[in-house]
Scaffold this motif. Structure first.
Motif, PDB file in Angstrom:
ATOM      1  N   MET A   1      66.246 -74.985  34.157  1.00  0.00           N
ATOM      2  CA  MET A   1      67.040 -74.836  35.621  1.00  0.00           C
ATOM      3  C   MET A   1      68.252 -73.894  35.371  1.00  0.00           C
ATOM      4  O   MET A   1      68.337 -73.132  36.192  1.00  0.00           O
ATOM      5  CB  MET A   1      67.307 -75.951  36.191  1.00  0.00           C
ATOM      6  N   GLU A   2      68.969 -74.107  34.345  1.00  0.00           N
ATOM      7  CA  GLU A   2      70.298 -72.953  34.209  1.00  0.00           C
ATOM      8  C   GLU A   2      69.649 -71.702  34.072  1.00  0.00           C
ATOM      9  O   GLU A   2      70.454 -70.771  34.912  1.00  0.00           O
ATOM     10  CB  GLU A   2      70.861 -73.720  32.880  1.00  0.00           C
ATOM     11  N   SER A   3      68.765 -71.349  33.280  1.00  0.00           N
ATOM     12  CA  SER A   3      68.479 -70.080  33.204  1.00  0.00           C
ATOM     13  C   SER A   3      67.990 -69.299  34.590  1.00  0.00           C
ATOM     14  O   SER A   3      68.300 -68.070  34.908  1.00  0.00           O
ATOM     15  CB  SER A   3      67.475 -69.811  32.328  1.00  0.00           C
ATOM     16  N   VAL A   4      67.353 -70.109  35.517  1.00  0.00           N
ATOM     17  CA  VAL A   4      67.129 -69.644  36.707  1.00  0.00           C
ATOM     18  C   VAL A   4      68.312 -69.499  37.698  1.00  0.00           C
ATOM     19  O   VAL A   4      68.426 -68.291  38.302  1.00  0.00           O
ATOM     20  CB  VAL A   4      66.089 -70.633  37.585  1.00  0.00           C
ATOM     21  N   ALA A   5      69.193 -70.240  37.647  1.00  0.00           N
ATOM     22  CA  ALA A   5      70.343 -70.229  38.483  1.00  0.00           C
ATOM     23  C   ALA A   5      70.983 -68.949  37.779  1.00  0.00           C
ATOM     24  O   ALA A   5      71.870 -67.999  38.543  1.00  0.00           O
ATOM     25  CB  ALA A   5      71.278 -71.246  38.203  1.00  0.00           C
ATOM     26  N   SER A   6      71.295 -68.342  36.671  1.00  0.00           N
ATOM     27  CA  SER A   6      71.847 -67.315  36.095  1.00  0.00           C
ATOM     28  C   SER A   6      71.308 -66.163  36.376  1.00  0.00           C
ATOM     29  O   SER A   6      71.662 -64.995  36.613  1.00  0.00           O
ATOM     30  CB  SER A   6      72.359 -67.479  34.504  1.00  0.00           C
ATOM     31  N   TYR A   7      69.990 -66.468  36.289  1.00  0.00           N
ATOM     32  CA  TYR A   7      69.220 -65.189  36.750  1.00  0.00           C
ATOM     33  C   TYR A   7      69.157 -64.769  38.300  1.00  0.00           C
ATOM     34  O   TYR A   7      69.403 -63.591  38.343  1.00  0.00           O
ATOM     35  CB  TYR A   7      67.392 -65.420  36.576  1.00  0.00           C
ATOM     36  N   TYR A   8      69.595 -65.650  39.181  1.00  0.00           N
ATOM     37  CA  TYR A   8      69.627 -65.259  40.558  1.00  0.00           C
ATOM     38  C   TYR A   8      71.147 -64.623  40.646  1.00  0.00           C
ATOM     39  O   TYR A   8      71.277 -63.794  41.351  1.00  0.00           O
ATOM     40  CB  TYR A   8      69.326 -66.480  41.392  1.00  0.00           C
ATOM     41  N   THR A   9      72.112 -65.345  39.865  1.00  0.00           N
ATOM     42  CA  THR A   9      73.291 -64.861  39.871  1.00  0.00           C
ATOM     43  C   THR A   9      73.521 -63.349  39.463  1.00  0.00           C
ATOM     44  O   THR A   9      74.262 -62.538  40.091  1.00  0.00           O
ATOM     45  CB  THR A   9      74.291 -65.827  39.088  1.00  0.00           C
ATOM     46  N   TYR A  10      72.919 -63.024  38.352  1.00  0.00           N
ATOM     47  CA  TYR A  10      72.837 -61.825  37.829  1.00  0.00           C
ATOM     48  C   TYR A  10      72.179 -60.642  38.655  1.00  0.00           C
ATOM     49  O   TYR A  10      72.675 -59.727  39.108  1.00  0.00           O
ATOM     50  CB  TYR A  10      71.919 -61.612  36.413  1.00  0.00           C
ATOM     51  N   TRP A  11      70.955 -61.284  39.649  1.00  0.00           N
ATOM     52  CA  TRP A  11      70.585 -60.379  40.462  1.00  0.00           C
ATOM     53  C   TRP A  11      71.514 -60.067  41.548  1.00  0.00           C
ATOM     54  O   TRP A  11      71.490 -58.882  42.317  1.00  0.00           O
ATOM     55  CB  TRP A  11      69.028 -60.912  41.057  1.00  0.00           C
ATOM     56  N   ALA A  12      72.204 -61.118  42.178  1.00  0.00           N
ATOM     57  CA  ALA A  12      73.084 -61.031  43.289  1.00  0.00           C
ATOM     58  C   ALA A  12      74.266 -60.064  42.941  1.00  0.00           C
ATOM     59  O   ALA A  12      74.542 -59.047  43.540  1.00  0.00           O
ATOM     60  CB  ALA A  12      73.663 -62.354  43.632  1.00  0.00           C
ATOM     61  N   VAL A  13      74.737 -60.124  41.767  1.00  0.00           N
ATOM     62  CA  VAL A  13      75.682 -59.294  41.041  1.00  0.00           C
ATOM     63  C   VAL A  13      75.031 -57.984  41.031  1.00  0.00           C
ATOM     64  O   VAL A  13      75.839 -56.888  41.369  1.00  0.00           O
ATOM     65  CB  VAL A  13      76.081 -59.810  39.748  1.00  0.00           C
ATOM     66  N   TYR A  14      73.996 -57.710  40.722  1.00  0.00           N
ATOM     67  CA  TYR A  14      73.244 -56.621  40.553  1.00  0.00           C
ATOM     68  C   TYR A  14      73.309 -55.698  41.883  1.00  0.00           C
ATOM     69  O   TYR A  14      73.524 -54.596  42.244  1.00  0.00           O
ATOM     70  CB  TYR A  14      71.965 -56.334  39.856  1.00  0.00           C
ATOM     71  N   MET A  15      72.746 -56.483  42.864  1.00  0.00           N
ATOM     72  CA  MET A  15      72.502 -55.917  44.265  1.00  0.00           C
ATOM     73  C   MET A  15      74.038 -55.453  45.014  1.00  0.00           C
ATOM     74  O   MET A  15      73.910 -54.766  45.499  1.00  0.00           O
ATOM     75  CB  MET A  15      71.736 -57.095  45.180  1.00  0.00           C
ATOM     76  N   ALA A  16      74.945 -56.361  44.548  1.00  0.00           N
ATOM     77  CA  ALA A  16      76.216 -56.158  45.184  1.00  0.00           C
ATOM     78  C   ALA A  16      76.697 -54.757  44.594  1.00  0.00           C
ATOM     79  O   ALA A  16      77.283 -54.003  45.466  1.00  0.00           O
ATOM     80  CB  ALA A  16      77.186 -57.283  44.806  1.00  0.00           C
ATOM     81  N   ALA A  17      76.363 -54.565  43.268  1.00  0.00           N
ATOM     82  CA  ALA A  17      76.901 -53.100  42.502  1.00  0.00           C
ATOM     83  C   ALA A  17      76.199 -52.256  43.173  1.00  0.00           C
ATOM     84  O   ALA A  17      76.699 -51.246  43.320  1.00  0.00           O
ATOM     85  CB  ALA A  17      76.784 -53.582  41.113  1.00  0.00           C
ATOM     86  N   ALA A  18      74.862 -52.417  43.368  1.00  0.00           N
ATOM     87  CA  ALA A  18      74.098 -51.246  43.864  1.00  0.00           C
ATOM     88  C   ALA A  18      74.330 -50.888  45.345  1.00  0.00           C
ATOM     89  O   ALA A  18      74.420 -49.794  45.346  1.00  0.00           O
ATOM     90  CB  ALA A  18      72.511 -51.828  43.710  1.00  0.00           C
ATOM     91  N   LEU A  19      74.789 -51.936  46.197  1.00  0.00           N
ATOM     92  CA  LEU A  19      75.204 -51.316  47.290  1.00  0.00           C
ATOM     93  C   LEU A  19      76.458 -50.645  47.358  1.00  0.00           C
ATOM     94  O   LEU A  19      76.606 -49.747  48.028  1.00  0.00           O
ATOM     95  CB  LEU A  19      75.344 -52.818  48.002  1.00  0.00           C
ATOM     96  N   ILE A  20      77.302 -51.336  46.434  1.00  0.00           N
ATOM     97  CA  ILE A  20      78.613 -50.480  46.135  1.00  0.00           C
ATOM     98  C   ILE A  20      78.243 -48.958  45.821  1.00  0.00           C
ATOM     99  O   ILE A  20      78.741 -47.826  46.221  1.00  0.00           O
ATOM    100  CB  ILE A  20      79.690 -51.120  45.430  1.00  0.00           C
ATOM    101  N   GLY A  21      77.319 -48.764  44.710  1.00  0.00           N
ATOM    102  CA  GLY A  21      76.946 -47.627  44.236  1.00  0.00           C
ATOM    103  C   GLY A  21      76.219 -46.778  45.403  1.00  0.00           C
ATOM    104  O   GLY A  21      76.493 -45.536  45.511  1.00  0.00           O
ATOM    105  N   TYR A  22      75.407 -47.294  46.170  1.00  0.00           N
ATOM    106  CA  TYR A  22      74.776 -46.497  47.433  1.00  0.00           C
ATOM    107  C   TYR A  22      75.762 -46.067  48.525  1.00  0.00           C
ATOM    108  O   TYR A  22      75.751 -45.048  48.881  1.00  0.00           O
ATOM    109  CB  TYR A  22      73.843 -47.400  48.049  1.00  0.00           C
ATOM    110  N   TRP A  23      76.821 -46.890  48.422  1.00  0.00           N
ATOM    111  CA  TRP A  23      77.895 -46.285  49.490  1.00  0.00           C
ATOM    112  C   TRP A  23      78.599 -45.227  48.969  1.00  0.00           C
ATOM    113  O   TRP A  23      78.641 -44.466  49.509  1.00  0.00           O
ATOM    114  CB  TRP A  23      78.961 -47.679  49.846  1.00  0.00           C
TER     115      TRP A  23
END
Length: 132
Positions: A1-23
């Motif tokens: 379960m710990e790996s799933v939580a970190s997986y979603y955390t990494y995707w959240a960080v990726y999407m936040a960084a991608a939105l900043i990059g798109y801006w």
């Protein structure tokens, strides 16, 4: 379960960084005077380049930002290793094209409605008004 939580955390960080990059990508379009088809095509290209995730070579279950995965694959395997990513970018380009067409079709009627509003013409001079 710990790996799933970190997986979603990494995707959240990726999407936040991608939105900043798109801006930032949008800020690079300062040269566009009118937000027409060219601007929207430019935005679609930016979205495809920034938001397309690709599988990391050798680890098909791990995804990375497309431009990073292509850069490292090109460095390690050359041009022959990059061809496998064409399907991913083709699918992203098709989705971006569909979104662009739908967006332009939906935006067009609003622009026509705003343009069709007839402005009331004001007379060139108004009696008893020294400023006109």
């Amino acid at each position: 379960m710990e790996s799933v939580a970190s997986y979603y955390t990494y995707w959240a960080v990726y999407m936040a960084a991608a939105l900043i990059g798109y801006w930032c990508w949008g800020r690079m379009a300062f040269w566009v005077a009118e937000r027409g088809v060219v601007y929207h095509l430019y935005s679609a290209v930016g979205a495809v380049l920034i938001f397309t995730p690709l599988p990391v070579t050798g680890q098909e279950q791990t995804l990375a930002p497309g431009f990073v995965a292509i850069a490292f694959t090109f460095i390690s395997e050359g041009l022959s290793g990059v061809y496998e990513f064409a399907v991913w970018y083709l699918a992203s380009t098709v989705l971006a094209g569909i979104a662009l067409i739908v967006g332009l079709i939906l935006i067009k009627p609003e622009a026509k409605a705003k343009a069709s509003v007839v402005k009331r013409e004001q007379p060139s001079s108004v009696p008893d008004n020294p400023f006109r």
